[in-house]
Write an enzyme that holds these catalytic residues in place. Structure first.
Site, PDB file in Angstrom:
ATOM      1  CG  ASP A   1      -2.247  -0.855   0.938  1.00  0.00           C
ATOM      2  OD1 ASP A   1      -2.526  -0.871   0.007  1.00  0.00           O
ATOM      3  OD2 ASP A   1      -2.551  -1.305   2.114  1.00  0.00           O
TER       4      ASP A   1
ATOM      5  CD  GLU B   1      28.902   2.801  -0.466  1.00  0.00           C
ATOM      6  OE1 GLU B   1      29.295   2.802   0.547  1.00  0.00           O
ATOM      7  OE2 GLU B   1      29.449   3.443  -1.565  1.00  0.00           O
TER       8      GLU B   1
ATOM      9  CB  CYS C   1      15.266 -16.238  -6.974  1.00  0.00           C
ATOM     10  SG  CYS C   1      14.428 -14.957  -7.842  1.00  0.00           S
TER      11      CYS C   1
END
Length: 333
Positions: free
Chosen positions: A55, A96, A122
């Site tokens: 949201d 950074e 992943c």
């Protein structure tokens, strides 16, 4: 192989806003019509019907902190006892500092707790678990938190806008198709010594293998994820089968109670099931409703399945990451 490590808890923060594949189809309708592509490709080809997004005002690192706090509470571990926190998020706001420092501060971890990012597409979460397990086995730390937060909103918006341009052809469209399967979410896990936590789930060990000659088949940034889908699937399956075959020397994974796969698509899942001879009924799926949540997808799927696991069940975490790399890790529930 790990001697004395247990998974003590896994918690998730599920993004609240649902974006359906029908909504994405509607936004892409002019491009689909121009390119003579059918609607429903995400549902029929990838099997992704919905994905989650944050949201307005929600941030992926705040969601990761929330998951981490709940994982620590569930494990009954005070933050002061944590010796290591590894962030595995692909998403980052800047180069950074590390995402880890924001999460370390948010969790209220002690200054003695080492913290850093691991980035490996992943597979980051499983890689983080492996590294933490090695440090626990060596006696250097008592507890570790592995954490991940992902935000797919910007890449979705950029991809849909770009695919609507008149200079985009069918080949360009399909090279970015995977970007539309991505979703947002966060997850965290707490690891500790098995002898101090007999109620925990033993992490027994696993294997990793690399096929880095395929380093350019799936390249992503906030602008988009560009994939040679056919070559990626072929190279990924060759790597999985090779690692699976080599693992048979030390492991017996042909009859696990659950196979928790990195959640990509129907095509990817079907290929792994066929290539390794898995029992499809033992492969829970979350990508139909959550999409591909990057490194968070394995812990999210494990968390969703945890309530159906029984003590003594054997669980195998499996994934293929861009680059290519694969990892497999066995947990005794």
């Amino acid at each position: 192989m790990h001697r004395n490590v247990a998974l003590l808890s896994v918690a998730t923060t599920i993004a609240p806003r649902i974006t359906t594949s029908e909504e994405i189809d509607a936004r892409l309708q002019p491009a689909l019509k121009r390119l003579r592509l059918p609607k429903g490709l995400l549902q029929r080809v990838a099997g992704v019907h919905e994905r989650r997004n944050w949201d307005v005002g929600q941030a992926f690192d705040d969601a990761a902190v929330s998951a981490g706090k709940r994982a620590l509470a569930e494990a009954g571990i005070d933050p002061s006892e944590v010796g290591l926190m590894i962030n595995t998020s692909v998403t980052r706001k800047h180069l950074e500092p590390s995402v880890a420092v924001r999460i370390h501060h948010g969790l209220g971890l002690p200054s003695s707790a080492t913290n850093f990012d691991i980035a490996n597409a992943c597979l980051g979460f499983v890689n983080g678990m492996t590294l933490a397990a090695q440090l626990i086995d060596s006696g250097q730390i008592k507890y570790a938190v592995i954490i991940d937060g992902e935000d797919a909103d910007e890449i979705q918006t950029n991809t849909i806008e770009r695919l609507g341009r008149p200079d985009i052809g069918r080949k360009d469209f399909m090279s970015e198709f995977a970007s539309l399967t991505l979703g947002s979410g966060a997850a965290a896990a707490v690891l500790g010594r098995a002898d101090a936590h007999p109620e925990g789930h033993r992490i027994l060990g696993g294997v990793t293998r690399a096929a880095t000659q395929f380093n350019d088949l799936c390249v992503g940034s906030v602008d988009g994820m560009f994939t040679d889908a056919k070559a990626l699937l072929k190279g990924g399956m060759e790597l999985v089968v090779s690692a699976w075959t080599e693992a048979k020397r030390d492991w017996s994974w042909s009859n696990m109670d659950r196979y928790i796969l990195h959640q990509v698509s129907d095509v990817h899942t079907n290929a792994i099931v066929k290539a390794t001879g898995l029992d499809r009924s033992r492969v829970p799926l979350t990508y139909p409703g959550y999409g591909n949540v990057g490194p968070a997808s394995i812990p999210i799927t494990l968390s969703e399945e945890a309530g159906r696991l029984q003590p003594g069940n054997r669980v195998l975490l499996m994934g293929v990451g861009s680059g290519l790399n694969t990892a497999m890790m066995e947990i005794q529930w």
